[in-house]
Write a protein that holds these residues in place. Structure first.
Motif, PDB file in Angstrom:
ATOM      1  N   ALA A  61      13.869   9.545   9.089  1.00  0.00           N
ATOM      2  CA  ALA A  61      12.767  10.101   8.296  1.00  0.00           C
ATOM      3  C   ALA A  61      11.433   9.578   8.822  1.00  0.00           C
ATOM      4  CB  ALA A  61      12.938   9.734   6.825  1.00  0.00           C
ATOM      5  N   ARG A  62      11.350   8.254   9.027  1.00  0.00           N
ATOM      6  CA  ARG A  62      10.068   7.685   9.449  1.00  0.00           C
ATOM      7  C   ARG A  62       9.698   8.105  10.864  1.00  0.00           C
ATOM      8  NH1 ARG A  62      12.153   2.946   6.863  1.00  0.00           N
ATOM      9  NH2 ARG A  62      12.704   2.192   8.936  1.00  0.00           N
ATOM     10  N   GLN A  63      10.728   8.330  11.702  1.00  0.00           N
ATOM     11  CA  GLN A  63      10.418   8.674  13.097  1.00  0.00           C
ATOM     12  C   GLN A  63       9.826  10.074  13.236  1.00  0.00           C
ATOM     13  OE1 GLN A  63      14.160   7.518  14.758  1.00  0.00           O
ATOM     14  NE2 GLN A  63      13.377   5.543  15.433  1.00  0.00           N
ATOM     15  N   SER A  64       9.937  10.892  12.179  1.00  0.00           N
ATOM     16  CA  SER A  64       9.309  12.210  12.295  1.00  0.00           C
ATOM     17  C   SER A  64       7.834  12.134  11.929  1.00  0.00           C
ATOM     18  CB  SER A  64      10.037  13.234  11.417  1.00  0.00           C
ATOM     19  OG  SER A  64      10.043  12.797  10.089  1.00  0.00           O
ATOM     20  N   LEU A  65       7.375  10.939  11.525  1.00  0.00           N
ATOM     21  CA  LEU A  65       5.972  10.777  11.123  1.00  0.00           C
ATOM     22  C   LEU A  65       5.008  10.752  12.310  1.00  0.00           C
ATOM     23  CD1 LEU A  65       6.486   8.088   8.338  1.00  0.00           C
ATOM     24  CD2 LEU A  65       5.653  10.413   7.980  1.00  0.00           C
ATOM     25  N   ILE A  66       5.561  10.910  13.528  1.00  0.00           N
ATOM     26  CA  ILE A  66       4.683  10.910  14.704  1.00  0.00           C
ATOM     27  C   ILE A  66       4.698  12.285  15.371  1.00  0.00           C
ATOM     28  CG2 ILE A  66       6.315  10.213  16.528  1.00  0.00           C
ATOM     29  CD1 ILE A  66       4.156   8.024  17.284  1.00  0.00           C
ATOM     30  N   VAL A  67       5.490  13.210  14.799  1.00  0.00           N
ATOM     31  CA  VAL A  67       5.648  14.547  15.384  1.00  0.00           C
ATOM     32  C   VAL A  67       4.722  15.531  14.679  1.00  0.00           C
ATOM     33  CG1 VAL A  67       7.289  16.417  15.872  1.00  0.00           C
ATOM     34  CG2 VAL A  67       8.071  14.034  15.901  1.00  0.00           C
ATOM     35  N   ARG A  68       4.007  16.340  15.453  1.00  0.00           N
ATOM     36  CA  ARG A  68       3.062  17.275  14.835  1.00  0.00           C
ATOM     37  C   ARG A  68       3.794  18.245  13.889  1.00  0.00           C
ATOM     38  NH1 ARG A  68      -1.058  21.742  17.462  1.00  0.00           N
ATOM     39  NH2 ARG A  68      -1.420  20.173  19.029  1.00  0.00           N
ATOM     40  N   GLY A  69       3.277  18.325  12.655  1.00  0.00           N
ATOM     41  CA  GLY A  69       3.788  19.321  11.703  1.00  0.00           C
ATOM     42  C   GLY A  69       5.011  18.911  10.916  1.00  0.00           C
ATOM     43  N   LEU A  70       5.597  17.743  11.221  1.00  0.00           N
ATOM     44  CA  LEU A  70       6.827  17.327  10.522  1.00  0.00           C
ATOM     45  C   LEU A  70       6.499  16.379   9.383  1.00  0.00           C
ATOM     46  CD1 LEU A  70       9.881  16.350  12.741  1.00  0.00           C
ATOM     47  CD2 LEU A  70       9.652  18.203  11.122  1.00  0.00           C
ATOM     48  N   PHE A  71       7.017  16.680   8.201  1.00  0.00           N
ATOM     49  CA  PHE A  71       6.783  15.816   7.038  1.00  0.00           C
ATOM     50  C   PHE A  71       8.131  15.501   6.410  1.00  0.00           C
ATOM     51  CE2 PHE A  71       2.982  18.145   7.947  1.00  0.00           C
ATOM     52  CZ  PHE A  71       2.006  17.169   7.885  1.00  0.00           C
ATOM     53  N   PRO A  72       8.576  14.248   6.471  1.00  0.00           N
ATOM     54  CA  PRO A  72       9.925  13.913   6.050  1.00  0.00           C
ATOM     55  C   PRO A  72      10.062  13.689   4.555  1.00  0.00           C
ATOM     56  CG  PRO A  72       8.868  11.980   6.914  1.00  0.00           C
ATOM     57  CD  PRO A  72       7.886  13.089   7.051  1.00  0.00           C
ATOM     58  N   ALA A 109       0.829  -1.210   0.000  1.00  0.00           N
ATOM     59  CA  ALA A 109       0.000   0.000   0.000  1.00  0.00           C
ATOM     60  C   ALA A 109       0.866   1.264   0.000  1.00  0.00           C
ATOM     61  CB  ALA A 109      -0.930  -0.010   1.210  1.00  0.00           C
ATOM     62  N   VAL A 110       1.973   1.229   0.740  1.00  0.00           N
ATOM     63  CA  VAL A 110       2.886   2.383   0.798  1.00  0.00           C
ATOM     64  C   VAL A 110       3.462   2.655  -0.595  1.00  0.00           C
ATOM     65  CG1 VAL A 110       5.174   3.116   1.638  1.00  0.00           C
ATOM     66  CG2 VAL A 110       3.487   2.246   3.247  1.00  0.00           C
ATOM     67  N   LYS A 111       3.852   1.581  -1.276  1.00  0.00           N
ATOM     68  CA  LYS A 111       4.415   1.741  -2.635  1.00  0.00           C
ATOM     69  C   LYS A 111       3.383   2.338  -3.588  1.00  0.00           C
ATOM     70  CE  LYS A 111       8.383  -1.161  -3.591  1.00  0.00           C
ATOM     71  NZ  LYS A 111       8.623  -2.035  -2.436  1.00  0.00           N
ATOM     72  N   SER A 112       2.151   1.829  -3.524  1.00  0.00           N
ATOM     73  CA  SER A 112       1.161   2.283  -4.507  1.00  0.00           C
ATOM     74  C   SER A 112       0.649   3.689  -4.203  1.00  0.00           C
ATOM     75  CB  SER A 112       0.004   1.284  -4.606  1.00  0.00           C
ATOM     76  OG  SER A 112      -0.728   1.306  -3.408  1.00  0.00           O
ATOM     77  N   THR A 113       0.593   4.074  -2.906  1.00  0.00           N
ATOM     78  CA  THR A 113       0.072   5.416  -2.592  1.00  0.00           C
ATOM     79  C   THR A 113       1.197   6.440  -2.502  1.00  0.00           C
ATOM     80  OG1 THR A 113       0.261   4.963  -0.227  1.00  0.00           O
ATOM     81  CG2 THR A 113      -1.875   4.537  -1.226  1.00  0.00           C
ATOM     82  N   LYS A 114       2.463   5.952  -2.450  1.00  0.00           N
ATOM     83  CA  LYS A 114       3.642   6.823  -2.273  1.00  0.00           C
ATOM     84  C   LYS A 114       3.538   7.664  -0.994  1.00  0.00           C
ATOM     85  CE  LYS A 114       5.105   7.173  -7.108  1.00  0.00           C
ATOM     86  NZ  LYS A 114       4.270   6.050  -7.575  1.00  0.00           N
ATOM     87  N   LYS A 115       2.957   7.063   0.043  1.00  0.00           N
ATOM     88  CA  LYS A 115       2.878   7.765   1.335  1.00  0.00           C
ATOM     89  C   LYS A 115       3.671   6.975   2.369  1.00  0.00           C
ATOM     90  CE  LYS A 115      -1.333  10.370   0.618  1.00  0.00           C
ATOM     91  NZ  LYS A 115      -0.653  11.613   0.273  1.00  0.00           N
ATOM     92  N   LEU A 116       4.620   7.641   2.997  1.00  0.00           N
ATOM     93  CA  LEU A 116       5.465   6.977   3.995  1.00  0.00           C
ATOM     94  C   LEU A 116       4.638   6.569   5.216  1.00  0.00           C
ATOM     95  CD1 LEU A 116       8.706   9.167   4.266  1.00  0.00           C
ATOM     96  CD2 LEU A 116       8.581   6.816   3.487  1.00  0.00           C
ATOM     97  N   CYS A 117       5.052   5.474   5.836  1.00  0.00           N
ATOM     98  CA  CYS A 117       4.361   5.050   7.059  1.00  0.00           C
ATOM     99  C   CYS A 117       5.379   4.389   7.985  1.00  0.00           C
ATOM    100  CB  CYS A 117       3.254   4.052   6.710  1.00  0.00           C
ATOM    101  SG  CYS A 117       2.208   3.670   8.120  1.00  0.00           S
ATOM    102  N   ALA A 118       5.356   4.762   9.259  1.00  0.00           N
ATOM    103  CA  ALA A 118       6.273   4.168  10.230  1.00  0.00           C
ATOM    104  C   ALA A 118       5.608   2.971  10.900  1.00  0.00           C
ATOM    105  CB  ALA A 118       6.662   5.202  11.276  1.00  0.00           C
ATOM    106  N   VAL A 119       6.420   2.122  11.528  1.00  0.00           N
ATOM    107  CA  VAL A 119       5.897   0.904  12.161  1.00  0.00           C
ATOM    108  C   VAL A 119       6.126   0.965  13.665  1.00  0.00           C
ATOM    109  CG1 VAL A 119       6.233  -1.604  12.363  1.00  0.00           C
ATOM    110  CG2 VAL A 119       6.222  -0.513  10.109  1.00  0.00           C
ATOM    111  N   MET A 120       5.040   0.720  14.420  1.00  0.00           N
ATOM    112  CA  MET A 120       5.152   0.701  15.881  1.00  0.00           C
ATOM    113  C   MET A 120       4.768  -0.678  16.393  1.00  0.00           C
ATOM    114  SD  MET A 120       2.941   2.941  18.621  1.00  0.00           S
ATOM    115  CE  MET A 120       3.882   4.456  18.551  1.00  0.00           C
ATOM    116  N   LEU A 121       5.636  -1.243  17.229  1.00  0.00           N
ATOM    117  CA  LEU A 121       5.328  -2.537  17.843  1.00  0.00           C
ATOM    118  C   LEU A 121       4.869  -2.253  19.274  1.00  0.00           C
ATOM    119  CD1 LEU A 121       7.612  -5.698  17.781  1.00  0.00           C
ATOM    120  CD2 LEU A 121       6.384  -5.048  19.811  1.00  0.00           C
ATOM    121  N   ASP A 122       3.710  -2.775  19.621  1.00  0.00           N
ATOM    122  CA  ASP A 122       3.166  -2.534  20.954  1.00  0.00           C
ATOM    123  C   ASP A 122       3.285  -3.806  21.785  1.00  0.00           C
ATOM    124  OD1 ASP A 122       1.178  -0.366  22.301  1.00  0.00           O
ATOM    125  OD2 ASP A 122       0.717  -2.373  22.978  1.00  0.00           O
TER     126      ASP A 122
END
Length: 527
Positions: A458-469, A79-92
């Motif tokens: 780059a991916r770790q900034s995907l959880i910070v308000r206003g940051l787009f890597p 899905a990331v490849k087809s939409t070209k939108k970065l996504c980070a992974v969180m393990l809970d």
């Protein structure tokens, strides 16, 4: 601490309330974490989630095995490849979670004022009289009169699907309780929470360690959400473990605060952790309901001042089964943004809810509306005052960049960074425009092979308000002569134009290092 109503720009024009919401490439500055599960693991649904604004995917190991989560993650990559939108992974992690074992998976009905026995004997069948649990120390931990809550995993707090028990007597290892309300427990997994009782189990269980060192390492997880974090020592021990696991030494640890014990040690935990998740579901059971809002405001304020991401959970429970949130929930999401939350974490709503994509979309729209009236000016002054003087070199550059961007009404701030720290500091001052962090990969070698670092940052900034890597081409070093910098800047500007956030004649603030000096410059675009 300032009272929250000051965080609104006064006065709000009524006309502006009625203007249609404009949707843009960045639906909101506030980020959305989605928990993936049965209702959100097909490539199609995941593409919808990414397009609607999910930027972090949470994999919750309280249920489902590694294989199941791997399939979901593989679909996410497609899905990331087809939409070209970065996504980070969180393990809970599961952590010291108390669970009722219901092997038959049949629904269990409890009557008000009936007696039910909690037993560590897991050979017994779960019924309305007996609930087998996964912990044999409960009888030692609780006393007569204590409150125990049992509900479906990621319970939504509805009184018909969860039950409040009062400890009546203790018989050996068994705890006999009085049921305070009538309820039907449905589903395979119920969790049990004893209010304000210390549970003597390790925060990182053996199962957690195994999952992190296999699934976590294999998938180079960006974030580890440490469930039931109660002490700073929990974070330190987890970090020691991650350091020994190759790539995971870069994984960020988010401490999940879910009970009074974690709250008591909040300040020390915040110092050690990379970010905080305020787990309001469990906190709402551990704290009296009237205290939850105050804890939320205080905790978010502390995270904001420390410049560490704060994530809030349990905002639109009713969207698990409905297309629209309740009025209270919609207001709650907006207040989370006004209180300073970086990200909103969706649990049951995306995991087993009927409308994962719509939920993400609506939460994003509410966040965007709240951001429009966030009183940046007051927030900026508070943050500068908190940091005090003399400021560090980086802090002063970051705050200057944000101030300049606001004064010249820049459409974006572009920040060149290799560790991601500079970009996070800029985001700490909560600019009203997006910050594009151009992460310049650093070349590393271990004498055998060359490798580039940067993807984690780059991916770790995907959880910070206003940051787009945005990952830059490693052939363009960020710190050397200005000539190569121009080409990286051009790529970043083109990226902004494509995204529709930069138009001709806009002003852009650029923050970069040249040699040992940091430079903030304002560019006016011609065409």
């Amino acid at each position: 601490m300032h009272s929250s109503h000051l965080l609104l720009e006064e006065p709000i024009r009524m006309a502006s309330i009625l203007e249609p919401s404009k949707s843009s490439f960045f639906p909101a500055l506030t980020k959305i974490v989605g928990t993936l599960g049965p209702k959100s693991r097909s490539v199609e649904t995941l593409s919808g989630c990414l397009k609607s604004g999910m930027s972090v995917a949470r994999f919750d190991f309280s249920w489902g095995d590694a294989e199941y989560h791997q399939e979901t993650l593989d679909n996410l990559k497609v899905a990331v490849k087809s939409t070209k939108k970065l996504c980070a992974v969180m393990l809970d992690t599961v952590g010291p979670e108390l669970q009722v074992i219901n092997k038959s998976e049949k629904a269990i009905t409890l009557k008000a004022d009936g007696l039910v026995t909690l037993t560590p004997n897991q050979d017994q069948e779960a019924s309305s009289e007996v609930l087998p649990i996964n912990f044999d120390g409960l009888a030692k931990a609780v006393k007569k009169g204590d409150t125990i809550f049992v509900g479906q995993y990621l319970f939504t707090g509805s009184e018909t699907t969860s039950v409040w028990l009062e400890v009546d007597e203790i018989k050996g290892d068994d705890v006999i309780c009085l049921s305070r309300n009538a309820a039907t427990l449905a589903g395979a997994l119920f969790t049990l929470h004893a209010s304000q009782v210390h549970i003597d189990l390790p925060t990182l269980t053996e199962k957690d360690k195994e999952v992190i060192s296999t699934w976590g390492v294999q998938n180079k997880i960006d974030f580890l959400s440490l469930s039931y974090c109660r002490h700073a020592e929990d974070v330190r021990q987890t970090r020691e473990m991650l350091k020994k696991l190759g790539d995971l030494s870069q994984t960020q640890i988010f401490a999940k605060i879910e009970n009074v014990e974690g709250l008591t040690h909040f300040d020390e935990i915040l110092q050690e952790a990379d970010g905080i998740i305020l787990s309001r579901g469990n906190l709402g059971i551990d704290l009296p309901p009237e205290k939850v809002f105050l804890f939320q405001k205080a905790a978010l304020y502390k995270c904001n001042m420390a410049g560490k991401p704060a994530v809030l959970t349990r905002v639109v429970d009713s969207m698990t089964d409905n297309l629209r949130p309740t009025r209270a929930e919609a207001t709650d999401v907006a207040n989370a943004v006004l209180d300073g939350s970086d990200a909103i974490l969706l649990g049951a709503e995306t995991l087993r809810g009927l409308y994962p994509v719509e939920t993400i979309s609506i939460v994003g729209k509410i966040c965007a509306e709240a951001e429009k009236v966030f009183n940046q000016d007051l927030y900026f002054k508070k943050t500068v005052k908190y940091v005090g003087e003399p400021m560090t070199h980086l802090e002063s550059i970051a705050s200057s960049a944000v101030r300049a961007a606001i004064k010249v009404k820049a459409s974006v701030i572009i920040c060149f960074t290799s560790s991601g720290r500079a970009a996070r500091l800029i985001a700490k001052y909560r600019p009203t425009m997006p910050v594009i962090s151009v992460v310049i990969p650093r070349v590393k070698t271990n004498q055998l092979k060359w490798s580039f670092s940067g993807a984690f940052e780059a991916r770790q900034s995907l959880i910070v308000r206003g940051l787009f890597p945005m990952l830059a081409d490693p052939r363009h070093p960020a710190e050397s002569t200005s000539a190569t910098n121009e080409s990286v800047l051009k790529v970043a500007l083109d990226h902004g134009k494509q995204a529709g956030v930069i138009k001709s004649h806009d002003r852009v603030v650029v923050c970069q290092k040249v040699g040992d000096a940091s430079v903030v410059k304002i560019i006016e675009l011609e065409d």
